[in-house]
Scaffold this motif. Sequence first.
Motif, short mmCIF file in Angstrom:
data_model
loop_
_atom_site.label_atom_id
_atom_site.label_comp_id
_atom_site.label_asym_id
_atom_site.label_seq_id
_atom_site.Cartn_x
_atom_site.Cartn_y
_atom_site.Cartn_z
N GLU A 416 15.63 0.17 2.21
CA GLU A 416 14.11 -0.50 2.30
C GLU A 416 13.62 -0.13 3.00
O GLU A 416 11.78 0.02 3.27
CB GLU A 416 14.60 -2.09 2.76
N ARG A 417 14.30 0.62 4.73
CA ARG A 417 12.90 1.28 5.89
C ARG A 417 12.05 2.84 5.27
O ARG A 417 10.83 2.34 5.29
CB ARG A 417 13.61 1.44 6.05
N GLU A 418 12.91 3.70 4.71
CA GLU A 418 12.27 4.10 3.21
C GLU A 418 10.63 3.53 2.50
O GLU A 418 10.14 4.37 2.61
CB GLU A 418 13.11 5.52 3.04
N ALA A 419 11.36 2.16 1.73
CA ALA A 419 10.48 2.22 0.57
C ALA A 419 9.20 1.94 2.03
O ALA A 419 8.13 1.81 1.24
CB ALA A 419 10.77 1.09 0.32
N LYS A 420 9.57 1.20 2.19
CA LYS A 420 8.56 0.57 3.68
C LYS A 420 7.16 1.35 4.02
O LYS A 420 6.11 1.39 3.90
CB LYS A 420 8.84 -0.20 4.70
N GLN A 421 7.79 3.22 4.27
CA GLN A 421 7.07 3.71 4.47
C GLN A 421 6.30 4.67 3.90
O GLN A 421 5.38 4.75 3.96
CB GLN A 421 7.90 4.89 5.03
N GLY A 422 7.09 4.67 2.47
CA GLY A 422 6.74 5.40 0.82
C GLY A 422 5.42 4.25 1.36
O GLY A 422 4.57 4.59 0.97
N SER A 423 5.26 3.18 1.18
CA SER A 423 4.66 2.37 1.02
C SER A 423 2.67 2.33 1.45
O SER A 423 1.75 2.48 1.52
CB SER A 423 4.57 1.03 0.96
N ILE A 424 3.04 3.08 3.15
CA ILE A 424 1.87 3.22 3.92
C ILE A 424 1.41 4.27 4.05
O ILE A 424 0.37 5.29 4.77
CB ILE A 424 2.09 2.41 4.92
N ASP A 425 2.74 5.56 3.47
CA ASP A 425 2.61 7.42 3.96
C ASP A 425 1.69 7.59 3.35
O ASP A 425 1.88 7.70 1.24
CB ASP A 425 3.53 7.42 4.35
N GLN A 426 0.29 8.01 3.28
CA GLN A 426 -0.68 8.65 2.73
C GLN A 426 -0.51 10.15 1.66
O GLN A 426 -1.01 10.69 1.17
CB GLN A 426 -1.61 9.11 3.40
N ASP A 427 0.43 10.72 2.19
CA ASP A 427 0.64 11.62 1.62
C ASP A 427 2.20 11.82 1.04
O ASP A 427 1.89 12.57 0.35
CB ASP A 427 1.81 12.51 3.81
N ALA A 428 2.74 10.70 0.92
CA ALA A 428 3.60 10.40 -0.47
C ALA A 428 3.01 10.97 -1.99
O ALA A 428 1.85 10.29 -1.73
CB ALA A 428 3.75 9.06 -0.08
N PRO A 429 3.54 11.42 -2.40
CA PRO A 429 3.03 12.00 -3.96
C PRO A 429 2.56 10.49 -4.48
O PRO A 429 3.17 9.51 -4.26
CB PRO A 429 3.56 12.16 -5.17
N HIS A 430 1.63 9.87 -5.46
CA HIS A 430 1.03 9.25 -5.95
C HIS A 430 1.29 9.32 -7.74
O HIS A 430 1.66 10.45 -7.95
CB HIS A 430 -0.66 8.89 -5.80
N VAL A 431 1.76 8.21 -8.64
CA VAL A 431 1.59 8.46 -9.44
C VAL A 431 0.20 9.42 -10.45
O VAL A 431 -0.36 9.38 -9.69
CB VAL A 431 1.75 6.89 -10.23
N PHE A 432 1.36 9.98 -11.42
CA PHE A 432 0.30 10.43 -12.10
C PHE A 432 -1.06 9.96 -12.99
O PHE A 432 -1.05 8.77 -13.85
CB PHE A 432 0.81 11.27 -12.95
N THR A 433 -2.31 10.22 -12.95
CA THR A 433 -3.06 9.10 -14.10
C THR A 433 -3.89 10.37 -14.38
O THR A 433 -4.45 11.41 -14.28
CB THR A 433 -4.73 8.16 -13.09
N GLN A 434 -4.79 10.15 -15.03
CA GLN A 434 -5.53 10.95 -16.34
C GLN A 434 -6.55 9.91 -17.17
O GLN A 434 -6.96 9.29 -16.68
CB GLN A 434 -4.63 10.87 -17.63
#
Length: 434
Positions: A416-434
């Motif tokens: 849960e802590r990793e998920a919370k960090q991932g939500s605010i981490d700007q360096d985490a990869p983002h969903v592919f968009t086209q």
Amino acid sequence: MMKNKKLIRSWAFYDWANSAFATTIMAAVMPIFYVNYAGANLENSTATSYLGYSHSIAALVVAILAPILGAISDYSASKKQFLRFFAYMGMIASVLLAFVGEGQYIFASILLIIGTIGFSSANVFYDAFLPEVAKDDNIDRVSTTGFAFGYIGGGVLLAINLLMIMKFSWFGFPSTTFATKVSLASVGIWWFLFSIPLFKNIKEAKKEKQTRSTSYARIGFSRVGTTLKSLSHYKQLLLFLLAFWLFNDGISTIIKMATAYGTEVGIGQNDLIAALLITQFVGIPFAFLFGWLAKKISAKRALLIALCIYVGIVILGYFMQTALHFYALAICVGFVQGGAQALSRSIFGRMVPENRHAEFYGFYGISSKFSAILGPAVFGIVGGLTGSSKFGIFSLLIFFILGIIILLKVDVEKGEREAKQGSIDQDAPHVFTQ
């Protein structure tokens, strides 16, 4: 408000409609019909193995299609058309099963594969309608309503089919085999009739088709690749997924192969179907019971209890000899089946970053389909090599034991802590968009 209630009922009734395929064809009547009739010129263990291979092929095709269908759902304004197409595919395949002749196991396998592809692919688009039918504050309740409708609808038709097969003369049928064929065909008719409210009342949200410069297949698989890469940021989630892939494979194999195995050890068709009908209705209250248990002792501990019971089910299944044994095992499966699936989904949800629910749940759905491939294949291979499905069912122990061992290592709170960090981490990869 009244209009929204009508849409919710229409949406939920599709679950009532298509769950007949899961109960009558995937779990109860078709496996017995396949071993006893379609595979009449085969050894029972060989017929059971071929049924396992058929399920594995269908699961593999669906897993490959899933990301493409997901991309179509996201990028096009044609969910309803695709839902109708795949639903009709499943309905037609179900009706055609009534025309399978004795010994025509290849024809039966082809229809089963086509029907399963239609059933599972239609669900991709059906699920995509949920946010349009429900409001944010009642989406969980609407989803649960569909789940409940599915249990009831699938159980009601299975009860009717059981009565038709056991008392075929009441319906003017000449034999049990004829009644069984009518039962298989009834799935397609039931599915069609109770899908009418959905096709009539659900209006797709108006939106422009998004511009894209590449194929749906490339978009879909690129999204899966992006999600896979990002899992390195969520180590506890990845660990849980490894456990889920293993024990979910065991669970799905038991669902698909139980009646075929029971037939091979000499249990009568009526007893097999009646036991699975009991499983269907026992599962409803026990799914809620495991939800209560999760609040008391944590979802992870409750899930571990369910998986340990599955270990016992597999061991007892190896020694199963009588109809009474099968009834007891069916009740035990009813105790834990819904709870294990519901808790797996909720544990996963706790460890998903808040701003990426759709992406990760899409991957969860795809991975659950891939994880349903190996179990039936192992069951079929082991049963075929040994000449007995007793060893095939026993081989499922490895899926549950390894799943439990890995699940014990999962730290949900850390996830849960990793998920919370991932939500605010700007360096985490983002969903592919086209």
